[in-house]
Design a protein around this motif. Structure first.
Motif, short mmCIF file in Angstrom:
data_model
loop_
_atom_site.label_atom_id
_atom_site.label_comp_id
_atom_site.label_asym_id
_atom_site.label_seq_id
_atom_site.Cartn_x
_atom_site.Cartn_y
_atom_site.Cartn_z
N ASP A 78 5.28 -29.87 -9.11
CA ASP A 78 5.08 -30.63 -10.35
C ASP A 78 6.26 -30.46 -11.29
OD1 ASP A 78 2.69 -31.62 -9.49
OD2 ASP A 78 1.43 -30.30 -10.70
N ASP A 79 6.77 -29.23 -11.37
CA ASP A 79 7.93 -28.99 -12.24
C ASP A 79 9.15 -29.76 -11.75
OD1 ASP A 79 6.99 -26.97 -14.22
OD2 ASP A 79 6.65 -25.76 -12.44
N HIS A 133 9.19 -32.48 -9.90
CA HIS A 133 8.96 -33.91 -10.12
C HIS A 133 9.18 -34.30 -11.58
CE1 HIS A 133 7.20 -37.89 -9.90
NE2 HIS A 133 6.34 -37.56 -10.86
#
Length: 241
Positions: free
Chosen positions: A203-204, A206
């Motif tokens: 997530d980071d 992305h």
């Protein structure tokens, strides 16, 4: 966007610290060159190396390990920790290090950094490490009264390659990268910014990649890789989308 897998060196071993605290080190291996090779096998073209002992001592302390990494890694080695004089800069570039990260000296001796940036075009990265928005120095042991954005702006016309921004309070804790502060910095200065501190998963990667056009050049990740929470090959593929 570049994904920089991190190799932090303490007494010749591969470690990760929590919030930059040398007493809170987790050892992940005793062969830094082998670790660099594993990152290369996963597709990494860049590796970020930190001489932690050197950062606190103010002079290189893990030279043998760094030299082994440079010799074994086929890509670009970015190195920080204890780089505070011309002799050290010349030595590392002479050994094949691609880029040098300078933090404490950037605050205390900015003209030195400017001189090195002119002498080694594209080779100098300024580390802007933050605790609560203020610049931390001496291996993060001390906190100055200089704000992060003000510090970065001092080098906008110096010819440095990038600014490496680390939220010290998140480093090694897997709490997620401080994306808001990183993007704010990238938008405030005309220098590419590398994010660091707290990366916990894809997530980071992305989220940061969505702001590449705002000046986010790359991201450094360490503990998430070593703990198996982040697959390097997948992260690199995502960053290149």
């Amino acid at each position: 966007m570049i994904v920089f897998p991190a190799i932090d060196l303490k007494s010749g071993e591969v470690v990760r610290l929590a919030e930059g605290d040398m007493d809170r080190a987790t050892v992940y291996g005793d062969n830094p060159a082998e670790q660099a090779g594993l990152f290369a096998q996963a597709g990494a073209e860049h590796v970020h190396v930190v001489d932690l002992d050197g950062a606190f001592a103010g002079t290189p302390k893990n030279a043998e390990a760094v030299e082994a990494i440079v010799a074994s890694f086929p890509g670009y080695v970015q190195l920080g920790g204890g780089i505070r004089d011309r002799e050290t800069v010349e030595r590392w570039f002479g050994l094949g290090v691609a880029r040098l990260v300078i933090g404490t000296a950037a605050l205390k001796d900015p003209e030195f950094v400017r001189d090195m940036a002119r002498a080694y075009e594209g080779g100098i990265v300024v580390a802007v490490d933050a605790r609560d928005g203020m610049v931390a120095t001496e291996g993060w042991a001390d906190v100055s009264e200089v704000e992060v954005i003000d510090m970065a702006r001092r080098f906008e016309d110096a010819g440095v390659a990038s600014v490496l921004f680390t939220d010290v309070g998140r480093d090694g804790l897997l709490t997620g990268c401080n994306i808001e502060a990183t993007v704010d910095l990238a938008r405030a200065v005309d220098i590419p910014v590398i994010a660091s501190g707290g990366v916990k998963g894809l997530d980071d990667i992305h989220m940061l990649s969505q702001f590449a056009q705002d000046g986010i050049e790359g991201v450094i990740t360490g503990r998430a890789l070593y703990d198996g929470r982040l697959d390097l090959a997948t992260a690199i593929a995502m960053a290149n989308r």
